[in-house]
Write a protein that holds these residues in place. Structure first.
Motif, short mmCIF file in Angstrom:
data_model
loop_
_atom_site.label_atom_id
_atom_site.label_comp_id
_atom_site.label_asym_id
_atom_site.label_seq_id
_atom_site.Cartn_x
_atom_site.Cartn_y
_atom_site.Cartn_z
N PRO A 12 0.80 -1.23 0.00
CA PRO A 12 0.00 0.00 0.00
C PRO A 12 0.83 1.27 0.00
N SER A 13 2.05 1.24 0.60
CA SER A 13 2.87 2.45 0.67
C SER A 13 3.52 2.79 -0.66
N LEU A 14 3.20 2.05 -1.73
CA LEU A 14 3.70 2.37 -3.06
C LEU A 14 2.69 3.21 -3.85
N PHE A 15 1.60 3.63 -3.20
CA PHE A 15 0.55 4.38 -3.89
C PHE A 15 0.28 5.70 -3.17
N PHE A 16 -0.42 6.57 -3.87
CA PHE A 16 -0.91 7.80 -3.25
C PHE A 16 -1.91 7.43 -2.15
N LYS A 17 -2.38 8.44 -1.45
CA LYS A 17 -3.31 8.20 -0.35
C LYS A 17 -4.63 7.57 -0.81
N ASP A 18 -4.97 7.79 -2.08
CA ASP A 18 -6.21 7.20 -2.59
C ASP A 18 -6.07 5.71 -2.88
N GLY A 19 -4.84 5.17 -2.80
CA GLY A 19 -4.63 3.74 -3.02
C GLY A 19 -4.72 3.32 -4.47
N LYS A 20 -4.78 4.26 -5.41
CA LYS A 20 -4.92 3.91 -6.83
C LYS A 20 -3.73 4.37 -7.67
N LEU A 51 2.28 15.49 -14.84
CA LEU A 51 2.56 14.64 -13.69
C LEU A 51 1.66 15.02 -12.52
N MET A 52 1.39 14.05 -11.65
CA MET A 52 0.61 14.28 -10.44
C MET A 52 1.53 14.21 -9.23
N LEU A 53 1.38 15.17 -8.31
CA LEU A 53 2.26 15.27 -7.14
C LEU A 53 1.45 15.22 -5.86
N GLU A 54 2.06 14.64 -4.83
CA GLU A 54 1.43 14.59 -3.51
C GLU A 54 2.52 14.70 -2.45
N ARG A 55 2.35 15.62 -1.50
CA ARG A 55 3.34 15.81 -0.45
C ARG A 55 2.97 15.01 0.80
N GLU A 56 4.05 14.61 1.52
CA GLU A 56 3.84 13.92 2.80
C GLU A 56 5.05 14.16 3.68
#
Length: 814
Positions: A12-20, A51-56
């Protein structure tokens, strides 16, 4: 079952927060960094590129932020077309194997199973080997086998596409203000890397539950020590780490496999010396020489010594200086040629299997340092047609001359250290000969040589650190235009420095050392064996020891802070060591230097291939363990060959022929024994047939010195190793006719040996084609069939379109 788990068992940690959305790349930065505006502009431009980006935020460090990047389907297709990436075509391969191919398959089925092969059940069929490939095109998307958009582009291809975008995205207004490398250099980002595909460990056995991911599969089927005798899963290595790293391990595996016959022949030559040691006429005469006194080898402390006291020394010398020495030197020269020629064939097969036949390297970006230095001078790039910084010719020439001068200064430093070691041996000889311990005093020659070799090893390892800094400085001084030019220049300097550092030290054992009556080869053999064993042990320890300690300390700090919670994959990767700054240069350099050890002075140490084979079996698994478990996942780069290293290997092969000719002719006693047997021994004029022809050789090779010439208190005679007239002759101490016969034979041997071996090497290289004929036919047929299938597929597609619109169509190209 294994393939199903690989597809569906993603972490699961290989995906964005949406899991997709799958994470294709990771950027790391510090919130305390001052480069906020550049980072914001860069990330905004990345989104505009598709590209799609997500910060954490990091769990273990509140100052660390991760930027997760996902590349959607449309963006993947757009850049796959621009990058000319070859993808599986929808038609299966139609290949008609030859009659010999059928015979080889049938014969293989009859033979017992090769224990070195990996079980087919253990590895899934990772590649679309039953399909042709063609450059991807969005206009002809219907030609390709797209069964699942999420898996059509594998992870390494997705990472490569994202990296391509990162390299070409601007962070400021201006023609050259672009690229992730510049942002890493100026501190905007701390790191960038593709994520590993989950953990390499599992609670369940791989045999019953299958592999969790490709990393887990690589660990169990490649990096585990239990796999030391198995072939490497090259297709899986290539899929996970890219073609460049895959080619390195393919070359390393090929080199290790080719060492097996060399190690076997070298061991046979050594065992021949063991079994004939007691029957050697030279050893017998030395061991039975109870009345021959040898002259002291130093001025003050050394005493007269009976020749038979060095009996063990003579027998050990015979282990390496025997009748098999010349044969083994010729064999290894031919072996080096066969190894390189067959590697070219192996590389051709791999480039075909990995779809690299028609791949051309992309035009590289200019290095930021080059750009900064020559920003004021521009010219149009003839390839891209765009203006770029330009280095004037005179500036380039001046920098190159300074770099060459620096190289010669460092080589002179090596020569200075060699001279210092020779001086040490001369001084130590006096002290060991008068040492209070009887054992050291009796074997003072071994003590002198052994301590000299150990000191030499310490100097070599220290200078290697210095050379790395100097090579880095000189390469940056030259201002190479691209990263590839920088790597080639740095690799060449590191090789020259370390090669000279390692091998010039052997010259004092060949030329400058005072030789024992049984020959000089034992000193060279001792020097090579000690340095080779110690250097390989140290390198293996440092390669794995430092990353292990660093990663253990990182985990220890996390546990100490009571943050034992499960970390996401990107944070685990961030805590790992990055790959070496210079990529595979250090890995290749270590093996190429070893290749030099194996070939250049192999006449003095026939066990070198065996030691190299044992080291490489360990080296492959150490490198595999390091890549899979201790390093962040490197960028899956593409390459079609091993680069500059092939030319260096060819140069070493040529140098090996010359060096072994001189070692046998000058350092070994082969030529003096040969001349004595044919010209001066009891078999004079009869031909050399057995050891009895060498009867009296030791006495013939020793000259006489009158001790009374040393002054009052000295009387009698002693013997020393040379061909000079006795003191009672009309011309005392002049060179005898035998000396000139030996010298002429040595020069003749060097010329004949070199021409013979070079002729054999050239003939073998001519006989072995670079590409197997059946592979050449397959490549040509594939190109033909791809054109035909593209034609048929396009025709079929247009006919369907016309039929859907109710238009009449004909069996012809529209």
């Amino acid at each position: 079952k294994t393939l199903k788990l690989l597809t569906n068992g993603s972490t699961p940690s290989l995906f964005f927060k949406d899991g997709k959305k799958r994470i294709d790349y990771i950027l790391v930065y510090k919130k305390s960094s001052l480069q906020v505006e550049k980072r914001s502009t860069f990330e905004r431009n990345l989104r505009e590129e598709g590209l799609m980006l997500e910060r954490e935020q990091s769990i273990t460090n509140s100052d660390i932020m991760f930027v997760k990047i996902h590349c959607p389907w449309d963006t993947l297709c757009k850049y796959a077309e621009r990058m000319n990436i070859r993808m599986p075509f929808r038609y299966s391969k139609v290949f008609c194997p030859s009659f010999s191919h059928h015979i080889s398959i049938n014969l293989r089925n009859w033979l017992p199973k090769n224990p070195m092969q990996l079980d087919k059940e253990a590895l899934p069929d990772l590649e679309e080997t039953d399909c042709y490939t063609a450059p991807f095109s969005r206009a002809r998307m219907h030609h390709f086998t797209i069964t699942n958009k999420d898996t059509f582009f594998n992870n390494s291809t997705r990472s490569r596409i994202v990296h391509h975008v990162l390299q070409r995205t601007k962070y400021e207004d201006g023609k050259t203000k672009m690229g992730i490398n510049k942002l890493l250099n100026n501190g905007t980002y701390e790191a960038s890397f593709p994520p590993h595909e989950g953990s390499y460990q599992s609670r369940h056995p791989i045999k019953t539950h299958g592999a969790k991911n490709h990393r887990h599969l690589l660990y169990k089927r490649w990096a585990c020590w239990g796999m030391w005798y198995k072939y490497q899963p090259l297709d899986l290595i290539r899929r996970y780490f890219g073609e460049k790293i895959g080619l390195y391990f393919a070359w390393l595996g090929w080199y290790t496999g080719m060492l097996i016959p060399a190690a076997f022949v070298g061991l046979f030559v050594f065992l021949y010396g063991v079994f004939t040691m007691h029957s050697s006429q030279v050893s017998k005469e030395i061991c039975q020489a109870t009345e021959i006194l040898m002259c002291p080898m130093c001025e003050r402390s050394c005493m007269l010594q009976k020749l038979n006291e060095s009996c063990i020394y003579a027998k050990v010398t015979h282990l390496f200086d025997n009748g098999g020495t010349v044969f083994f030197a010729i064999f290894m020269a031919i072996w080096a040629t066969v190894f390189l020629e067959f590697w070219k064939r192996r590389r051709a097969v791999l480039t075909y299997d990995w779809d690299l036949i028609d791949w051309e390297e992309e035009e590289e970006n200019v290095r930021p340092q080059f750009e900064r230095k020559y920003a004021q001078v521009e010219r149009v790039n003839p390839i891209t047609g765009k203006p770029e910084p330009y280095q004037p010719f005179m500036d380039k020439l001046l920098r190159l001359m300074i770099s060459i001068l620096g190289i010669f200064l460092m080589i002179s430093l090596v020569l200075t250290t060699v001279f210092a070691v020779v001086v040490y041996r001369l001084v130590a000889m006096e002290h060991f000969a008068s040492f209070k311990w009887y054992f050291v005093k009796k074997y003072w020659q071994f003590a002198t040589s052994g301590t000299g070799v150990c000191i030499n090893f310490v100097i070599i390892m220290f200078l290697n650190v210095v050379y790395e800094k100097v090579a880095y400085f000189l390469t940056n001084l030259e201002q190479p235009r691209t990263e590839l030019e920088w790597e080639n220049s740095y690799a060449l300097k590191m090789f020259l420095f370390q090669f000279v550092n390692l091998n010039i030290a052997h010259t004092h054992a060949v030329i400058l050392a005072k030789c024992h009556p049984s020959g000089c080869l034992i000193d060279l053999c001792l020097q090579m064996s000690v340095i080779m064993v110690l250097k390989q042990t140290w390198n293996n320890f440092m390669e794995l020891g430092y990353p292990l300690f660093h990663n253990w300390w990182t985990q220890h700090k996390i546990k100490r802070n009571e943050q034992v919670m499960k970390l996401p994959q990107w944070e685990k990767d961030w805590n790992l060591q990055p790959m070496n700054l210079h990529g595979l240069i250090d890995e290749y350099l270590e093996m190429v230097l070893q290749f030099g050890f194996v070939t250049i002075f192999v006449a003095a140490f026939p066990l070198a291939p065996l030691l190299a084979l044992m080291n490489n079996i360990i080296e492959i698994r150490l490198d595999a363990y390091k890549f899979v478990t201790q390093w962040r996942r490197p960028l899956p780069a593409r390459a079609t060959n091993i680069g500059i290293w092939y030319g260096i290997l060819e140069g070493i092969g040529v140098l090996a022929v010359i060096t072994n000719a001189f070692v046998i002719a000058i350092t070994s006693d082969y030529i003096p024994r040969f001349v004595y047997a044919f010209r001066y021994g009891p078999c004079k004029g009869q031909g050399y047939s057995q050891e009895r022809c060498l009867k009296g050789y030791v006495n013939s090779s020793l000259s006489v010195f009158d001790l009374s010439e040393l002054g009052p208190g000295h009387s009698g005679y002693c013997r020393y190793r040379d061909y000079r007239a006795p003191p009672w002759s009309s011309n005392p101490y002049e060179l005898t006719l035998q000396f000139w016969h030996v010298l002429a034979a040595r020069l003749a041997f060097i010329i004949v040996f070199e021409h013979l071996v070079f002729g054999i090497k050239s003939f073998i290289a001519y006989l072995i084609p670079d590409m197997p004929k059946d592979l050449s036919d397959r490549v040509r047929r594939e190109k033909y069939l791809v054109q035909e299938m593209m034609y048929d597929a396009e025709l079929e597609h247009l006919q369907k379109q016309r039929k859907c619109h109710g238009k009449q169509y004909h069996q012809e190209w529209p």
